[in-house]
Write an enzyme that holds these catalytic residues in place. Sequence first.
Site, PDB file in Angstrom:
ATOM      1  N   CYS A  31       0.841  -1.206   0.000  1.00 25.27           N
ATOM      2  CA  CYS A  31       0.000   0.000   0.000  1.00 25.27           C
ATOM      3  C   CYS A  31       0.879   1.260   0.000  1.00 25.27           C
ATOM      4  O   CYS A  31       1.578   1.512  -0.969  1.00 25.27           O
ATOM      5  CB  CYS A  31      -0.982  -0.029   1.163  1.00 25.27           C
ATOM      6  SG  CYS A  31      -2.322   1.158   0.962  1.00 25.27           S
ATOM      7  N   GLU A  37      -2.270  -8.972   3.613  1.00 27.22           N
ATOM      8  CA  GLU A  37      -2.509  -9.461   4.989  1.00 27.22           C
ATOM      9  C   GLU A  37      -3.971  -9.344   5.388  1.00 27.22           C
ATOM     10  O   GLU A  37      -4.384  -9.882   6.408  1.00 27.22           O
ATOM     11  CB  GLU A  37      -1.602  -8.705   5.974  1.00 27.22           C
ATOM     12  CG  GLU A  37      -2.015  -7.286   6.329  1.00 27.22           C
ATOM     13  CD  GLU A  37      -1.684  -6.239   5.258  1.00 27.22           C
ATOM     14  OE1 GLU A  37      -1.276  -6.615   4.141  1.00 27.22           O
ATOM     15  OE2 GLU A  37      -1.855  -5.032   5.559  1.00 27.22           O
ATOM     16  N   HIS A  97      -3.823  -4.896   0.294  1.00 29.73           N
ATOM     17  CA  HIS A  97      -3.283  -5.428   1.547  1.00 29.73           C
ATOM     18  C   HIS A  97      -3.373  -6.953   1.529  1.00 29.73           C
ATOM     19  O   HIS A  97      -4.428  -7.497   1.864  1.00 29.73           O
ATOM     20  CB  HIS A  97      -4.077  -4.882   2.737  1.00 29.73           C
ATOM     21  CG  HIS A  97      -3.807  -3.444   3.021  1.00 29.73           C
ATOM     22  ND1 HIS A  97      -2.758  -3.035   3.811  1.00 29.73           N
ATOM     23  CD2 HIS A  97      -4.411  -2.326   2.592  1.00 29.73           C
ATOM     24  CE1 HIS A  97      -2.738  -1.715   3.872  1.00 29.73           C
ATOM     25  NE2 HIS A  97      -3.739  -1.253   3.137  1.00 29.73           N
TER      26      HIS A  97
END
Lengths: 251, 212
Positions: free
Chosen positions: B93, B196, B194
């Site tokens: 990001c 994650e 993202h």
Amino acid sequence: MLTKRIIACLDIAEGRVKKGTNFENLRDAGDPVELGKMYSEQGVDELVFLDIMATIEKRDTFLDLVGRVAKEINIPFAVGGGVRAIDDIRNLLKAGADKISIGSAAITNPDLVSRASQEFGSQCIVISVDPKREGNSWKIYIKGGRERTNIDAIEFCLDMERRGAGELLVNSLDRDGTKRGYDIELLRAISQVTNLPIIASSGAGKKEDFLEVLTETDVSAVLAASLFHYQEIKIGDLKEYLKSNNISIRI
Amino acid sequence: MTREQKICYPALKENYNMIAIIKYNAGNVASVANALLRFGFECEITDDPEKILTADKVIFPGQGRARPAVKDLKRKGLDVIIKKIKNPFLGICLGMQLLLPFSEEDQTECLEILEGRVKLFPNDERIPQIGWNEIIPTKDCQLFVDIQNPIYTYFVNSYYVDTEEKNILATYEYGKTKAAAIIKKNNFYGTQFHPEKSGGIGLKILENFLKL
């Protein structure tokens, strides 16, 4: 193409999901982490955990929960309930929350929103509003809808955008708990004046209600709580239904 | 003990294959560390130049604003260190956007590891972009091993990366804008989304990166 988000909201009291749920396949349906995980496996796009008691004494219980959610669930989640100060936001973000939902404090202390978006970035600041219709406009209510203010809902949303909020979670006191569908007029009015992503909340009772709000307004996400908890609508079924009706959905 | 320290796993022996997560004032470092721990990779959240330079993999997470992030990197001397990294590096990001020479966010000079510019989305779209968007791979790459289309990943961004096609591994569309979802130059990778926070697919992409 960006997909529309389906968000499940969990009401938390003292670290537990508030109302009993009837998920037979869960070891502990009252455990917010277990429920969140199950929603995540069913394809929900985002989760919201609301600390509905939000007393200072119980703050650590909620923070521990947020930490557990962050460790075990890898989809985005917002947390809210009783967020009043910059320190509350910092603690929740540190515990692993992706976004913080600010309710009454955004109305009584709008500078909090300006400061929070400066310090932590707009992307993690969600403003939750409770409008109620009065004639041709809507007034903002606070304290869980118990107290009326003289603030116009549209004006307030614009002010929040100027102050750096990243997203608006729009409830409706006229529709909450009615299962008569989302408040299309309210959501349309707000989405036309602001450029922020909007989460529609309150009033969903059937699959068609989700389709209606996603077709008739330009909201970015739809939220429901008990409807999902009691499996009146399954997230997977809802997503298939919306996709087959040409809504952009992540399957 | 703070919450952050709890998830730090320091190197136990000298030849330990360490994954470094760069610590600076714009990280959602805990989320990345949590994701790595979930499939058994240990990591250290650090701003120690020596550890960053010797780590097997370096992850540069990011959430926040460009200008304070660059300022903090410079104060720690990490702007210079990052450019010296030879092992696989992943910017996430804002961590990806900082690899470009310039960001329109606060008119910020960034790290200039690859060409292009970070631009604000046109205002006929809702800003920020928040949600799951489909990414379209444009080149073969190890990051996509064992991943089937459609690939939906989670984005939160007001600015996007505009760079030369040779640097792009995958694209996404937001409104009328087509932008870089994954970039690569030499050992430097970046994802606008993202991983994650992108469910099973996101974890797989992270795992594929760690196996590079």
